[in-house]
Write a protein that holds these residues in place. Structure first.
Motif, PDB file in Angstrom:
ATOM      1  N   CYS A 241       0.810  -1.157   0.136  1.00  0.00           N
ATOM      2  CA  CYS A 241       0.045  -0.085   0.039  1.00  0.00           C
ATOM      3  C   CYS A 241       0.671   1.222  -0.064  1.00  0.00           C
ATOM      4  CB  CYS A 241      -0.766  -0.100   0.991  1.00  0.00           C
ATOM      5  SG  CYS A 241      -1.896   1.318   1.518  1.00  0.00           S
TER       6      CYS A 241
ATOM      7  N   THR B 245       0.963   4.412  -3.104  1.00  0.00           N
ATOM      8  CA  THR B 245       0.997   5.664  -2.967  1.00  0.00           C
ATOM      9  C   THR B 245       1.905   6.618  -3.703  1.00  0.00           C
ATOM     10  OG1 THR B 245       2.747   6.442  -1.257  1.00  0.00           O
ATOM     11  CG2 THR B 245       0.508   5.640  -0.367  1.00  0.00           C
TER      12      THR B 245
ATOM     13  N   GLY C  88      -2.888   5.302  -1.036  1.00  0.00           N
ATOM     14  CA  GLY C  88      -2.731   3.918  -1.522  1.00  0.00           C
ATOM     15  C   GLY C  88      -3.675   3.139  -2.090  1.00  0.00           C
TER      16      GLY C  88
ATOM     17  N   GLY D  91      -4.127   6.344  -5.605  1.00  0.00           N
ATOM     18  CA  GLY D  91      -3.056   5.347  -5.650  1.00  0.00           C
ATOM     19  C   GLY D  91      -3.053   4.865  -6.968  1.00  0.00           C
TER      20      GLY D  91
END
Length: 750
Positions: free
Chosen positions: A107, A111, A361, A560
């Motif tokens: 995650c 980003t 994310g 994301g």
């Protein structure tokens, strides 16, 4: 005034005399290296030996006579692991060792924002300091070679450049707080079930271009204080004591001045540990007082066997001193660092950081008919389906298992968010998967048992879906064995527990279905054409429910981008298309010899990993590397280059105009790939060499610049064992995903 001057002078003289009376290793006016050498000369042989191996499950001894405290490590990389008993994995049963669970590193990579990485390292470091930890065992930067790898969720995706840019701020922010990073697992740790016996066979080019760059950045730019060796073999040697990786590359070529830490139980030989680069040994039979010796830790390869070998002349003091110097350097950076502050635990700021990373994310993969964000209001009904809506996705997964102070489930997050709009939320299980809610003494209070049959579960969900305005299905993987879990790989690319069957049934009765995939890996989504909206939600930690609900309901605009290629099938990955995973068992070997690998796993795909493979093989993945949608739209135009410095130092700056053409504020990631038009070696069609995340208001436009240097145009020359660039034509490809690069510009390297 004269009296004040005399008083100050006397004080300075007193301080000077005091400094002169201090041993050099305690004198903060001395350099670290001077203090290390002074301390080293004062230590006995026994004291030197005691600091290079464990004394408990997660600690090594200090030197009480010299005032050096014990050194404490903790598993990471997503939070500070709960304390265990001295010699066992069993939980210590404390009530003050909880933590904030931060999103998994997949995650964080999604980003595409180094600022988020810096915030992550800072918050984690503050939690570690409060808990009395001197080294966090993380972050992980092994490359996403196969989507079946059970530990991919702990890493930063498939691309070496992206991982390199995201790992450095994490390390720097963590270590600013006096907490050492221990970057893992060095290197080629891509096969969990066979990790103890597999020999990774990889070309020098693939090693240096794909699998080492993130580690190199961690060392040369991040200045990491620790590196953890991996369990597997390379060139027939265990990676925790490997001449090629540790002595030649890490310590000689990269000038690493920190410590090499064994993975727990990764050391197998005193001879090899002494000669081949290991500095601190952990986890080799940590049964402590239960063994037949007075203290099991004395039997470690770098303990009494090393000491006795020195006394007999088999090993030298110089070999020992080289390891102790590194450990002392680590002490002065951490336990003996007077600038360290106490830290914070489970603060509001840490939860806010966890939530921000999670929100940035989350990846919007598909959004037909603008089903998202959910159009909610009074009287609207939302049906939430799926085991992952209620299951703890913090617990499990192996060494990343955490005891979080709190965890907001997706169902809880959806109920709270929808209530603010006057909408109601109902829940149906849909399927029963992994009902285990405990690992290593950490457990969830949620009872996951359900006696309904599979057909009944589907029927009940379908019945409620018929009257709902929206159906939100939280599925994917979990942290159980043979899913996203250390020590095991997935056995198939399909979603487990017949989830596809459940989604198909729901899609037949409700056109507004949103599929949210919670995992650290891609999976087959055979229903994707029948589902208008798909979201990749990762393992988001403590604030999972809040973050997911904020994106689904439109409070947050998703930004994301995928850090890996999402294939339709396993054939979209070179390691599987070429039958290069999981390797071939050796024959006619002594399987009792733990220093001999039993499997050779040849990385036949070489440099063609992820999008490099799909480009090379002419395949179109389900979702491309770098892909991610928004609730607004963006347009890129006017790509230009400043070539003025190209002939001087090889650098060049590309600038492109980015405009938010929609009606909402949002962030876009500008991605720069380089194509080498003609080379003397086979090269990928394109490679990521720069990116920039930019936030824009509706109608706002901005010039975004990305600079590269000669390294972005180079490949690893296997014959000369060095990086090489060749003059000729190149092309810059700029866009918002690896399959969406509308802006192109040719340039020449003289």
């Amino acid at each position: 005034m004269k009296k004040i001057y005399l008083a100050v002078l006397c004080t300075l003289c007193a301080l000077s005399a005091q400094a002169q009376s201090l041993p050099a290793y305690l004198d903060e006016t001395k350099t670290v290296e001077q203090r290390v050498e002074d301390a080293l000369q004062r230590m006995t042989l026994q004291e030197k030996i005691r600091v290079i191996h464990a004394q408990s499950k997660f600690s090594s001894a200090g030197v009480p006579r010299l005032g050096f405290p014990d050194f404490w490590t903790s598993d990471g990389p997503h939070g500070v692991r709960p304390n265990v008993l001295w010699d066992e994995w069993t939980q210590a049963g404390q009530s003050n060792d909880s933590c904030v669970a931060f999103p998994a590193l997949t995650c964080l990579a999604a980003t595409w924002n180094p600022d988020m990485s810096a915030a992550y390292g800072k918050a984690l470091g503050e939690e570690a300091r409060y808990r009395g930890k001197d080294m966090m065992l993380g972050p992980g930067v092994n490359i996403y070679r196969t989507p079946l790898n059970g530990r991919n969720f702990e890493y930063m995706g498939e691309d070496p450049y992206l991982a390199s840019r995201m790992v450095v701020p994490y390390i720097q922010s963590l270590q600013k707080l006096g907490v050492a990073a221990c970057v893992k697992h060095f290197a080629l740790n891509n096969d969990e079930p066979n990790r103890m016996v597999v020999n990774s066979v990889v070309s020098d080019r693939a090693l240096h271009e794909i699998y080492l760059p993130a580690f190199r950045a961690a060392v040369t730019e991040g200045k990491a204080w620790g590196i953890m060796g991996s369990y597997n073999f390379y060139k027939g040697q265990h990676n925790c004591h490997n001449q090629y990786l540790l002595n030649d590359i890490l310590k000689r070529d990269w000038q690493f001045d920190g410590v090499v830490v064994s993975d727990w139980g990764g050391c197998h030989s005193t001879d090899q540990a002494v000669a081949n680069g290991l500095d601190m040994e952990f986890g080799t039979g940590t049964d402590g007082m239960k063994s037949r010796s007075k203290n099991a830790y004395d039997n470690y390869y770098l303990a009494l066997p090393f000491q006795e070998g020195i006394l007999k002349g088999k090993y030298t003091m110089q070999q020992l001193d080289e390891k102790v110097r590194r450990v002392l350097r680590l002490f002065f950076r951490t336990t003996l660092n007077p600038q360290r502050k106490p830290g914070f635990l489970c603060s509001d700021d840490h939860y806010a950081t966890a939530r921000s990373i999670a929100q940035e994310g989350i990846v919007l993969l598909k959004n037909q008919r603008h089903v998202l964000p959910l159009n909610l209001g009074k009287g609207k009904r939302v049906l939430v389906v799926g085991e992952n809506a209620i299951k703890s996705l913090i617990i499990g997964g192996g060494s990343s298992n955490l005891k979080a102070q709190r965890e907001v489930s997706p169902l809880e997050g959806m109920r709270a968010a929808c209530a603010r709009y006057g909408a109601t939320v109902e829940y149906e299980r849909g399927y029963v998967g992994d009902v285990n809610a405990e690992q290593d003494g950490v457990s969830s209070s949620i009872d996951l048992n359900d006696e309904r049959s599979a057909d009944r579960l589907i029927a009940d969900a379908v019945s409620k879906a018929k009257g709902a305005d929206y159906v939100v299905f939280f599925g994917g993987l979990n942290k159980g064995a043979f899913q996203d879990c250390e020590g095991t790989d997935r056995k198939a690319y399909d979603l487990p527990y017949d989830q596809a069957k459940v989604v198909d049934a729901l899609a037949r009765v409700n056109k507004n279905i949103v599929y949210v995939n919670l995992s650290g890996n891609a999976a087959a989504l055979p229903f994707v054409s029948r589902v208008p909206a798909v979201v990749q939600g990762w393992f988001l930690g403590s604030e999972a429910g809040e973050a997911l609900a904020s994106v689904l309901t439109g409070q947050v605009n998703p930004s994301g981008k995928l850090p890996f290629t999402w294939g339709n099938t396993l054939e979209d990955y070179g390691s599987h298309a070429l039958d290069a995973y999981p390797g071939v068992w050796r024959t006619n070997i002594d399987k009792q010899d733990e220093n001999t690998p039993q499997i050779d796993e040849e990385y036949k795909e070489g440099i063609y990993v992820g999008y490099r493979w799909t480009d090379h093989a002419g395949r179109r993945p389900l979702f491309a590397f770098g892909h991610g949608l928004s609730y607004t739209t963006f347009k890129l135009s006017g790509l230009k280059a400043d070539r003025s410095s190209m002939q001087r130092d090889g650098s060049i700056t590309f600038t492109v105009n980015v405009k938010n053409t929609g009606k909402r504020a949002g962030a876009e990631v500008v991605q720069l790939y380089i194509h080498d038009a003609k080379a003397s070696v086979d090269r990928p069609y394109k490679e990521l060499k720069g990116f920039r995340k930019v936030m824009l208001q509706p109608g706002e436009s901005r010039e975004v610049s990305i600079s590269i240097d000669n390294s972005a145009l180079s490949f690893y020359d296997e014959a000369r064992h060095e990086w090489k660039s060749e003059p000729g034509e190149f092309e810059a490809l700029v866009g918002t995903a690896s399959d969406n690069l509308p802006c192109r510009l040719k340039f020449t390297l003289q």
